[in-house]
Design a protein around this motif. Structure first.
Motif, PDB file in Angstrom:
ATOM      1  N   GLU A   3      47.710 139.952  48.935  1.00  0.00           N
ATOM      2  CA  GLU A   3      48.533 138.759  48.999  1.00  0.00           C
ATOM      3  C   GLU A   3      49.445 138.637  47.795  1.00  0.00           C
ATOM      4  O   GLU A   3      50.376 137.846  47.795  1.00  0.00           O
ATOM      5  N   ASN A   4      49.215 139.412  46.718  1.00  0.00           N
ATOM      6  CA  ASN A   4      50.059 139.377  45.540  1.00  0.00           C
ATOM      7  C   ASN A   4      51.160 140.420  45.580  1.00  0.00           C
ATOM      8  O   ASN A   4      51.971 140.487  44.665  1.00  0.00           O
ATOM      9  N   ARG A   5      51.189 141.261  46.612  1.00  0.00           N
ATOM     10  CA  ARG A   5      52.221 142.273  46.675  1.00  0.00           C
ATOM     11  C   ARG A   5      53.544 141.615  47.038  1.00  0.00           C
ATOM     12  O   ARG A   5      53.579 140.575  47.710  1.00  0.00           O
ATOM     13  N   PRO A   6      54.661 142.220  46.594  1.00  0.00           N
ATOM     14  CA  PRO A   6      55.960 141.637  46.940  1.00  0.00           C
ATOM     15  C   PRO A   6      56.160 141.602  48.446  1.00  0.00           C
ATOM     16  O   PRO A   6      55.755 142.506  49.173  1.00  0.00           O
ATOM     17  N   ILE A   7      56.791 140.537  48.923  1.00  0.00           N
ATOM     18  CA  ILE A   7      57.090 140.393  50.335  1.00  0.00           C
ATOM     19  C   ILE A   7      58.548 140.758  50.557  1.00  0.00           C
ATOM     20  O   ILE A   7      59.444 140.104  50.018  1.00  0.00           O
ATOM     21  N   ASP A   8      58.797 141.805  51.305  1.00  0.00           N
ATOM     22  CA  ASP A   8      60.158 142.244  51.584  1.00  0.00           C
ATOM     23  C   ASP A   8      60.630 141.550  52.857  1.00  0.00           C
ATOM     24  O   ASP A   8      60.326 141.980  53.964  1.00  0.00           O
ATOM     25  N   SER A  77      45.843 137.521  63.941  1.00  0.00           N
ATOM     26  CA  SER A  77      46.077 136.170  64.462  1.00  0.00           C
ATOM     27  C   SER A  77      47.539 135.768  64.484  1.00  0.00           C
ATOM     28  O   SER A  77      47.946 134.958  65.320  1.00  0.00           O
ATOM     29  N   GLY A  78      48.347 136.298  63.571  1.00  0.00           N
ATOM     30  CA  GLY A  78      49.751 135.914  63.523  1.00  0.00           C
ATOM     31  C   GLY A  78      49.952 134.556  62.879  1.00  0.00           C
ATOM     32  O   GLY A  78      49.020 133.921  62.389  1.00  0.00           O
ATOM     33  N   LEU A  79      51.197 134.100  62.899  1.00  0.00           N
ATOM     34  CA  LEU A  79      51.545 132.845  62.236  1.00  0.00           C
ATOM     35  C   LEU A  79      51.012 131.640  62.999  1.00  0.00           C
ATOM     36  O   LEU A  79      51.019 131.621  64.233  1.00  0.00           O
ATOM     37  N   TYR A 100      40.213 133.679  61.367  1.00  0.00           N
ATOM     38  CA  TYR A 100      41.440 134.408  61.660  1.00  0.00           C
ATOM     39  C   TYR A 100      41.508 135.630  60.750  1.00  0.00           C
ATOM     40  O   TYR A 100      41.116 135.562  59.572  1.00  0.00           O
ATOM     41  N   VAL A 101      42.020 136.729  61.278  1.00  0.00           N
ATOM     42  CA  VAL A 101      42.130 137.964  60.507  1.00  0.00           C
ATOM     43  C   VAL A 101      43.569 138.457  60.594  1.00  0.00           C
ATOM     44  O   VAL A 101      44.116 138.614  61.691  1.00  0.00           O
ATOM     45  N   ASP A 102      44.194 138.706  59.435  1.00  0.00           N
ATOM     46  CA  ASP A 102      45.543 139.256  59.427  1.00  0.00           C
ATOM     47  C   ASP A 102      45.789 139.898  58.057  1.00  0.00           C
ATOM     48  O   ASP A 102      45.043 139.638  57.104  1.00  0.00           O
ATOM     49  N   ASN A 103      46.822 140.739  57.990  1.00  0.00           N
ATOM     50  CA  ASN A 103      47.171 141.335  56.695  1.00  0.00           C
ATOM     51  C   ASN A 103      48.641 141.153  56.344  1.00  0.00           C
ATOM     52  O   ASN A 103      49.138 141.761  55.403  1.00  0.00           O
ATOM     53  N   THR A 122      38.789 129.637  58.638  1.00  0.00           N
ATOM     54  CA  THR A 122      39.333 130.355  57.495  1.00  0.00           C
ATOM     55  C   THR A 122      40.196 131.500  57.985  1.00  0.00           C
ATOM     56  O   THR A 122      40.138 131.878  59.165  1.00  0.00           O
ATOM     57  N   ILE A 123      41.015 132.035  57.096  1.00  0.00           N
ATOM     58  CA  ILE A 123      41.794 133.230  57.394  1.00  0.00           C
ATOM     59  C   ILE A 123      41.437 134.300  56.377  1.00  0.00           C
ATOM     60  O   ILE A 123      41.385 134.027  55.168  1.00  0.00           O
ATOM     61  N   ILE A 124      41.122 135.486  56.863  1.00  0.00           N
ATOM     62  CA  ILE A 124      40.702 136.603  56.028  1.00  0.00           C
ATOM     63  C   ILE A 124      41.811 137.638  55.971  1.00  0.00           C
ATOM     64  O   ILE A 124      42.364 138.019  57.013  1.00  0.00           O
ATOM     65  N   GLU A 125      42.111 138.082  54.776  1.00  0.00           N
ATOM     66  CA  GLU A 125      43.066 139.176  54.613  1.00  0.00           C
ATOM     67  C   GLU A 125      42.327 140.491  54.835  1.00  0.00           C
ATOM     68  O   GLU A 125      41.447 140.863  54.057  1.00  0.00           O
ATOM     69  N   ALA A 126      42.659 141.172  55.913  1.00  0.00           N
ATOM     70  CA  ALA A 126      41.969 142.421  56.226  1.00  0.00           C
ATOM     71  C   ALA A 126      42.764 143.190  57.262  1.00  0.00           C
ATOM     72  O   ALA A 126      43.611 142.641  57.968  1.00  0.00           O
ATOM     73  N   ASP A 127      42.454 144.478  57.357  1.00  0.00           N
ATOM     74  CA  ASP A 127      43.056 145.364  58.335  1.00  0.00           C
ATOM     75  C   ASP A 127      42.107 145.465  59.520  1.00  0.00           C
ATOM     76  O   ASP A 127      40.971 145.914  59.380  1.00  0.00           O
TER      77      ASP A 127
END
Length: 274
Positions: A3-8, A77-79, A100-103, A122-127
């Motif tokens: 989540e700290n990586r730059p968003i292009d 899950s998407g937005l 919810y799971v999304d990356n 909750t939403i989990i950052e995962a692949d």
């Protein structure tokens, strides 16, 4: 952390494109331009997105009300938009729990801001191609008890998975962790037109920086349901999955469709004692 990586924001994402097709606000110029190009190839893609969302609402409500499902895992899950999984499920069971799971970093940021006040969601950052790591996360275990019936949702997301990552294998690995009486919901973009499948697949790979699998055929999606018990009305264009309105039933995509259904995890064969 991702989540700290730059968003292009110059690179479209499938989640933000879907948001734009639904008339949402969590999208950027690159996403809108990509959607306009997509609509040149598949002009009824807005109808497809709406049908997908209405299917999600109907199937989650059916799982909660008719089958008493109290816990849901939404892979890819998407937005967040209106009538999300937790809103539909918790309208039936106040104590329903949703992970919810999304990356996608934009999905994660918006999801966390919206879900922060709901301690049963909750939403989990995962692949999602690595489901075992998701099940091991502390925040997953806080909400989901896999000893109880669970609904695993793959709503219009497995077409984002490349063949080399084995989307059918991802489903099998998730099912292996679910107890009998749990449910799996899958819908997937399909087309009988080989040219369209190839054109849209190539377009989406180019637009999303290769964050895309492919548009598949119905028989390939059927394989995702191997060893599961598909509930009526079977595997269909999701527009025809227990429509709750004749008006909605007439909202159809033409060039491609979202195809799938709802299936139950059956009892497993008893093991022989040594």
């Amino acid at each position: 952390m991702a989540e700290n990586r730059p968003i292009d924001l110059s690179v479209p994402s499938a989640a933000r494109m879907y948001d734009w097709l639904l008339g949402g606000n969590f999208n950027y110029e690159a996403d809108r331009l990509a959607c306009q190009e997509l609509l040149r190839h598949a002009p009824t893609s807005r109808a497809l997105a709406r049908n997908n969302r209405w299917f999600l609402e109907r199937v989650v409500h059916a799982l909660a009300e008719e089958h008493g499902i109290m816990q849901f895992v939404d892979f890819g899950s998407g937005l967040p938009t209106q009538n999300n999984v937790h809103q539909v499920a918790q309208a039936v069971h106040h104590d329903a729990r949703v992970v919810y799971v999304d990356n996608d970093p934009v999905v994660l940021a918006h999801g966390r801001s919206i879900l922060d006040s709901n301690d049963r969601t909750t939403i989990i950052e995962a692949d999602m191609t690595q489901p075992e790591t998701i099940f091991e996360r502390e925040e997953f275990g806080r909400l989901i008890d896999l000893r109880e019936p669970t609904a695993a949702l793959f709503i219009s997301v497995l077409h984002c998975v490349k063949d080399r990552d084995d989307p059918a294998g991802i489903v099998r690995r998730v099912v292996a962790r679910l107890r009998p009486g749990s449910f799996v919901v899958i819908c997937h973009l399909v087309s009988d037109d080989r040219g369209l499948r190839e054109q849209v697949t190539e377009l989406m790979r180019e637009q999303t920086g290769d964050q895309w699998g492919r548009v598949r055929e119905k028989w390939e999606v059927d394989r995702f349901f191997d060893d599961l018990v598909v509930h009526p009305p079977g595997l269909v264009d999701v527009t025809d999955w227990r429509p709750d309105s004749d008006l909605r039933r007439h909202e159809r995509s033409v060039e491609w469709t979202d195809y799938g259904g709802m299936a139950e995890v059956p009892p497993r064969p008893a093991t022989k004692e040594a």
